[in-house]
Design a protein around this motif. Sequence first.
Motif, PDB file in Angstrom:
ATOM      1  N   THR A   1      -6.205   2.223   0.526  1.00 33.05           N
ATOM      2  CA  THR A   1      -6.879   1.039   1.188  1.00 33.05           C
ATOM      3  C   THR A   1      -6.649  -0.339   0.431  1.00 33.05           C
ATOM      4  O   THR A   1      -6.916  -0.222  -0.855  1.00 33.05           O
ATOM      5  CB  THR A   1      -8.449   1.221   1.373  1.00 33.05           C
ATOM      6  OG1 THR A   1      -8.398   2.316   1.997  1.00 33.05           O
ATOM      7  CG2 THR A   1      -8.899   0.198   2.004  1.00 33.05           C
ATOM      8  N   LEU A   2      -5.791  -1.209   1.032  1.00 32.20           N
ATOM      9  CA  LEU A   2      -5.636  -2.479   0.349  1.00 32.20           C
ATOM     10  C   LEU A   2      -6.314  -3.437   0.495  1.00 32.20           C
ATOM     11  O   LEU A   2      -6.715  -3.789   1.831  1.00 32.20           O
ATOM     12  CB  LEU A   2      -4.081  -2.725   0.567  1.00 32.20           C
ATOM     13  CG  LEU A   2      -3.501  -3.900  -0.330  1.00 32.20           C
ATOM     14  CD1 LEU A   2      -3.544  -3.616  -1.686  1.00 32.20           C
ATOM     15  CD2 LEU A   2      -2.327  -4.272   0.273  1.00 32.20           C
ATOM     16  N   GLN A   3      -7.202  -4.095  -0.502  1.00 26.74           N
ATOM     17  CA  GLN A   3      -8.125  -5.210  -0.063  1.00 26.74           C
ATOM     18  C   GLN A   3      -7.281  -6.466  -0.155  1.00 26.74           C
ATOM     19  O   GLN A   3      -6.768  -6.686  -1.252  1.00 26.74           O
ATOM     20  CB  GLN A   3      -9.298  -5.432  -0.876  1.00 26.74           C
ATOM     21  CG  GLN A   3     -10.273  -4.124  -0.708  1.00 26.74           C
ATOM     22  CD  GLN A   3     -10.016  -2.893  -1.925  1.00 26.74           C
ATOM     23  OE1 GLN A   3      -9.456  -3.065  -2.696  1.00 26.74           O
ATOM     24  NE2 GLN A   3     -10.194  -1.522  -1.326  1.00 26.74           N
ATOM     25  N   LEU A   4      -7.464  -7.318   1.049  1.00 21.48           N
ATOM     26  CA  LEU A   4      -6.678  -8.626   0.879  1.00 21.48           C
ATOM     27  C   LEU A   4      -7.857  -9.660   1.079  1.00 21.48           C
ATOM     28  O   LEU A   4      -8.669  -9.599   1.794  1.00 21.48           O
ATOM     29  CB  LEU A   4      -5.557  -8.796   1.830  1.00 21.48           C
ATOM     30  CG  LEU A   4      -4.721  -7.626   1.867  1.00 21.48           C
ATOM     31  CD1 LEU A   4      -3.764  -7.251   3.043  1.00 21.48           C
ATOM     32  CD2 LEU A   4      -3.553  -8.054   0.852  1.00 21.48           C
ATOM     33  N   GLU A   5      -7.506 -11.007   0.375  1.00 22.28           N
ATOM     34  CA  GLU A   5      -8.393 -12.028   0.703  1.00 22.28           C
ATOM     35  C   GLU A   5      -7.950 -13.365   0.426  1.00 22.28           C
ATOM     36  O   GLU A   5      -6.930 -13.457  -0.387  1.00 22.28           O
ATOM     37  CB  GLU A   5      -9.822 -11.850   0.086  1.00 22.28           C
ATOM     38  CG  GLU A   5      -9.820 -11.275  -1.230  1.00 22.28           C
ATOM     39  CD  GLU A   5     -11.412 -11.396  -1.822  1.00 22.28           C
ATOM     40  OE1 GLU A   5     -11.774 -12.029  -2.668  1.00 22.28           O
ATOM     41  OE2 GLU A   5     -12.448 -10.586  -1.103  1.00 22.28           O
TER      42      GLU A   5
ATOM     43  N   LEU B   1      -3.335 -15.062   1.715  1.00 20.89           N
ATOM     44  CA  LEU B   1      -3.790 -13.670   1.428  1.00 20.89           C
ATOM     45  C   LEU B   1      -3.164 -13.445   0.148  1.00 20.89           C
ATOM     46  O   LEU B   1      -1.916 -13.269   0.030  1.00 20.89           O
ATOM     47  CB  LEU B   1      -3.305 -12.867   2.624  1.00 20.89           C
ATOM     48  CG  LEU B   1      -4.473 -12.907   3.738  1.00 20.89           C
ATOM     49  CD1 LEU B   1      -3.851 -11.933   4.724  1.00 20.89           C
ATOM     50  CD2 LEU B   1      -5.819 -12.375   3.432  1.00 20.89           C
TER      51      LEU B   1
ATOM     52  N   ALA C   1       0.801  -1.284  -0.038  1.00 25.87           N
ATOM     53  CA  ALA C   1      -0.014   0.084   0.235  1.00 25.87           C
ATOM     54  C   ALA C   1       0.788   1.422   0.041  1.00 25.87           C
ATOM     55  O   ALA C   1       0.648   2.191  -0.791  1.00 25.87           O
ATOM     56  CB  ALA C   1      -0.933   0.141   1.113  1.00 25.87           C
TER      57      ALA C   1
ATOM     58  N   ALA D   1      -3.499  -9.752  -2.631  1.00 22.18           N
ATOM     59  CA  ALA D   1      -3.891  -8.238  -2.864  1.00 22.18           C
ATOM     60  C   ALA D   1      -5.168  -8.342  -4.066  1.00 22.18           C
ATOM     61  O   ALA D   1      -4.738  -8.941  -5.012  1.00 22.18           O
ATOM     62  CB  ALA D   1      -3.003  -7.237  -3.074  1.00 22.18           C
ATOM     63  N   VAL D   2      -6.409  -8.183  -3.874  1.00 24.25           N
ATOM     64  CA  VAL D   2      -7.237  -8.136  -4.768  1.00 24.25           C
ATOM     65  C   VAL D   2      -7.918  -6.804  -5.303  1.00 24.25           C
ATOM     66  O   VAL D   2      -8.621  -6.605  -6.043  1.00 24.25           O
ATOM     67  CB  VAL D   2      -8.486  -8.992  -4.162  1.00 24.25           C
ATOM     68  CG1 VAL D   2      -7.798 -10.484  -4.145  1.00 24.25           C
ATOM     69  CG2 VAL D   2      -9.255  -8.460  -2.954  1.00 24.25           C
ATOM     70  N   GLY D   3      -7.318  -5.737  -4.708  1.00 23.94           N
ATOM     71  CA  GLY D   3      -7.594  -4.484  -5.004  1.00 23.94           C
ATOM     72  C   GLY D   3      -6.993  -3.250  -4.047  1.00 23.94           C
ATOM     73  O   GLY D   3      -6.576  -3.601  -3.002  1.00 23.94           O
ATOM     74  N   ALA D   4      -6.826  -2.105  -4.579  1.00 24.82           N
ATOM     75  CA  ALA D   4      -6.605  -1.128  -3.751  1.00 24.82           C
ATOM     76  C   ALA D   4      -7.177   0.373  -4.283  1.00 24.82           C
ATOM     77  O   ALA D   4      -7.486   0.388  -5.548  1.00 24.82           O
ATOM     78  CB  ALA D   4      -4.859  -0.781  -4.267  1.00 24.82           C
ATOM     79  N   GLU D   5      -7.548   0.946  -3.364  1.00 24.88           N
ATOM     80  CA  GLU D   5      -8.310   2.160  -3.686  1.00 24.88           C
ATOM     81  C   GLU D   5      -7.531   3.374  -2.953  1.00 24.88           C
ATOM     82  O   GLU D   5      -7.147   3.457  -1.786  1.00 24.88           O
ATOM     83  CB  GLU D   5      -9.584   2.324  -3.014  1.00 24.88           C
ATOM     84  CG  GLU D   5     -10.706   3.267  -3.226  1.00 24.88           C
ATOM     85  CD  GLU D   5     -11.884   3.188  -2.612  1.00 24.88           C
ATOM     86  OE1 GLU D   5     -12.247   3.810  -1.497  1.00 24.88           O
ATOM     87  OE2 GLU D   5     -12.586   2.476  -3.353  1.00 24.88           O
TER      88      GLU D   5
END
Length: 135
Positions: A79-83, A87, A49, A89-93
């Motif tokens: 904001t980093l989305q992890l799943e 884990l 991030a 990273a699937v997205g960052a905003e």
Amino acid sequence: MITSTVELRNVAGTEAALGWAGSHTIVVDRPEGKAGGRNLGFNGGQLLALAIGGCFCNDLRYAAHEMNIDIEDIAVSVTLQLEGAPLIAVGAELDVICTSGDGSDTWALIERAKSVCTVANSVMRGFPVSFRVAG
């Protein structure tokens, strides 16, 4: 091709790592109690991030110099989305505030920085990562 190399080594007496590039250093660790972590530094997700946001901040400055715009203030929140397991990273905003010294609109400046942001563009396009085990 331009290359960039960083080095990491364990920090004696801890399970953290010290990373460096040139004269710049950073500590990498896990949260307290997680796999020996002591929360001595950033974890990998936080570093990703920071890389995205930090690169974008730098590119705002590059673009401002190219466009002859005086930046008064920059504030970027990533904001980093992890799943998943493991884990990933699937997205960052990015939430961006950028104001100019003369109060003019900075939309074109932000768009220019988005178009040239090395880290964000690399992540969005994907790139191979290889591992070599040395001696």
